[in-house]
Each structure stands twice: as C-alpha cells, then as structure tokens.
Write a protein that holds these residues in place. Sequence first.
Motif, mmCIF file in Angstrom:
data_model
loop_
_atom_site.group_PDB
_atom_site.id
_atom_site.type_symbol
_atom_site.label_atom_id
_atom_site.label_comp_id
_atom_site.label_asym_id
_atom_site.label_seq_id
_atom_site.Cartn_x
_atom_site.Cartn_y
_atom_site.Cartn_z
ATOM 1 N N ASP A 1 1.122 -1.364 0.032
ATOM 2 C CA ASP A 1 0.007 -0.134 0.055
ATOM 3 C C ASP A 1 0.910 1.188 -0.074
ATOM 4 O OD1 ASP A 1 1.090 -0.231 2.388
ATOM 5 O OD2 ASP A 1 -0.945 -0.273 3.605
ATOM 6 N N ALA A 2 0.502 2.490 0.135
ATOM 7 C CA ALA A 2 1.018 3.781 0.080
ATOM 8 C C ALA A 2 2.088 3.730 1.116
ATOM 9 C CB ALA A 2 0.236 4.729 0.319
ATOM 10 N N LYS A 3 1.779 3.479 2.512
ATOM 11 C CA LYS A 3 2.593 3.568 3.609
ATOM 12 C C LYS A 3 3.823 2.682 3.465
ATOM 13 C CE LYS A 3 -0.745 4.975 6.988
ATOM 14 N NZ LYS A 3 -1.418 4.490 8.270
ATOM 15 N N HIS B 1 2.322 6.242 -7.507
ATOM 16 C CA HIS B 1 0.978 5.531 -7.852
ATOM 17 C C HIS B 1 0.240 5.098 -7.004
ATOM 18 C CE1 HIS B 1 -1.203 2.838 -10.355
ATOM 19 N NE2 HIS B 1 -0.915 1.606 -9.779
ATOM 20 N N LYS B 2 0.758 4.593 -5.876
ATOM 21 C CA LYS B 2 0.127 4.176 -4.518
ATOM 22 C C LYS B 2 -0.795 5.252 -4.157
ATOM 23 C CE LYS B 2 1.050 -0.206 -4.802
ATOM 24 N NZ LYS B 2 -0.100 -1.183 -4.832
ATOM 25 N N VAL B 3 -0.059 6.335 -3.848
ATOM 26 C CA VAL B 3 -0.948 7.563 -3.423
ATOM 27 C C VAL B 3 -1.820 8.006 -4.165
ATOM 28 C CG1 VAL B 3 -0.530 9.830 -2.766
ATOM 29 C CG2 VAL B 3 1.201 8.249 -2.201
ATOM 30 N N ARG B 4 -1.890 7.783 -5.384
ATOM 31 C CA ARG B 4 -2.689 8.444 -6.380
ATOM 32 C C ARG B 4 -3.938 7.391 -6.463
ATOM 33 N NH1 ARG B 4 0.458 8.956 -10.146
ATOM 34 N NH2 ARG B 4 -0.250 6.770 -11.302
ATOM 35 N N GLU C 1 -4.684 5.095 -4.010
ATOM 36 C CA GLU C 1 -5.134 4.636 -2.716
ATOM 37 C C GLU C 1 -6.629 4.822 -2.335
ATOM 38 O OE1 GLU C 1 -4.540 2.526 1.041
ATOM 39 O OE2 GLU C 1 -3.292 2.898 -0.645
ATOM 40 N N TYR D 1 5.515 4.608 -5.065
ATOM 41 C CA TYR D 1 4.990 5.402 -4.210
ATOM 42 C C TYR D 1 3.892 6.436 -4.778
ATOM 43 C CZ TYR D 1 4.428 8.901 -0.330
ATOM 44 O OH TYR D 1 3.753 9.582 0.685
ATOM 45 N N LEU E 1 6.381 3.979 0.646
ATOM 46 C CA LEU E 1 7.110 4.875 1.306
ATOM 47 C C LEU E 1 8.219 4.461 2.029
ATOM 48 C CD1 LEU E 1 7.504 7.902 1.664
ATOM 49 C CD2 LEU E 1 5.601 7.953 3.337
#
Length: 266
Positions: free
Chosen positions: A140-142, A178-181, A183, A176, A145
Amino acid sequence: MSVPTLEPTARLRRSRTRTPNVSARRALATSTLKPHQYDLRPACASLICPDCKTWVPITGIQATVHKLVPHHAGTAREDAPIRCSGSNRRVLVDVKYEVWQRHLEQGGAETDGRRSTRVTRKPKTAVAPAITQILAPLLDAKAALKLYEAHNRSCAVCAPSGRTRCTDGGRLAHLYAHKVRTEPARRAALTVREELAEQREQGLWLLREPQWASTAAAVRRADIQRVHDALEMKLKQLSPKLTPWEHADFESAITMLAKRLKQLSR
C-alpha cells in the motif's frame, strides 16, 4: 549279378542368360539416366529398368551389342511370373566409365556436405521482473514509502543529494506516487468487496432458514422413529438372567432413550 547304380549329378549352367533375341523397342541410352541409376563396372554391369523399376544385369558390357537380360516384372517367389516388357532391350552405353565414376563421386560429395536449410531459432529468455515489480500488488502507500526511504538511506546515488535517483530508486518513487494516487480508489473497492461478501453471507443464512424449516418436520419424525426403534430393541433384551451390574446399565440406557424421546416429542 549286381546292378550298377547311377547317381544324378547337377548339370553345369551358364552364369548369364544369353539369347540371340533382341527387343524391337528403341535402345535405352545411359545418358538419359542419372548416374546412380546404372552401374558400368564390368563385374556388375546393370541398370534400373524403366518399366519395372528393378536392377537388371546388362549382357555383353564389353562387347558391341548390350542388352538387358530377360527378367520378370514382379518380385521373385511373391508375384506372378510375368515377363517384363523391358527384357532383351538394347542398351546404348554412350557414357564413358571414367565420366560416370566422376559424376557419381561428385554427387556423393555434394549429398554428404548438404545441410538442412531449416533455421532453428533459440527461445528468447524472459527478463526477470524487479523486486519492486513483484511486490507492487502487495504494497500500500505506507509500505511503498517505507521501502523508498530505506532505499534512499542505503543507496550511494540517491542518498547524498536526493535529486538524482538510480534505477531502483526511480521505480520506488514511481511506485509510491502511483500508490498515493490510487489509494482512495483501492480502499473504496476493498470496502465494496467486503460489503458484498457480508451481504452474500447473510443471504446464505437467510436462505438456509426456509430450507431447514421445510425439512425440519420430516427430520424430527425420523429422529423420533429412530429413538423409538432403539427403545423397543432395548426392551427386548430385558432378561431375568442379567447380573445386577448389567441390570443397572440396562436401566440407565432405557432412562436416556426415554428422556430423548420426550424431548423430541415436545
């Protein structure tokens, strides 16, 4: 007076069939045949008959007139003995022995050196994916990161300035971002899947209740009949010859069956 006995002896036969007959067909020239279809060696002069496609000796190879010996068109001792139309046919030897031998040797050398023109292509080896590409669906995003920060602390290219990135650093930064976008959309889809799974489970339970209600009466009757039959069989085993311990066990079993029958009959 003794009678003399005569033993039969085999008559000496000629090694080759010789006859003055000559076929009226046109003479067969060796130049019209391929080098492997005839043999000009004096010891085994022969050729493949164009009519029956079998090897036939040539008589008079060292004489003036050459012709094919009389022969059958089929296989010996297997097919009917039918005389081939190529029997006694004249053969015109218009190829010299040295020329024939040279052509035969050249043809054998070309055949031995011939190689297949088929191209066998080697299968292309698939490029192994990077670790970040393997872990991308699981992060996932965390987590992305944390993996990006751990790489920056240990990488000599990405650590000093932070402006330049190596190949793995660029992939982690892209992962990262892509995951933030994605999520919010991922969380919404996960919530929808969980709700659908919960609704499906509740629907199955609601469906089981009417199904069980439709068969509960039949199941209850079957259980009562089963306990009743067991109770009758147990009563038939009652005998005055039972010992006090066996009689106590018998009474205990009868009490349990009667209690079970009472519970089912409510």
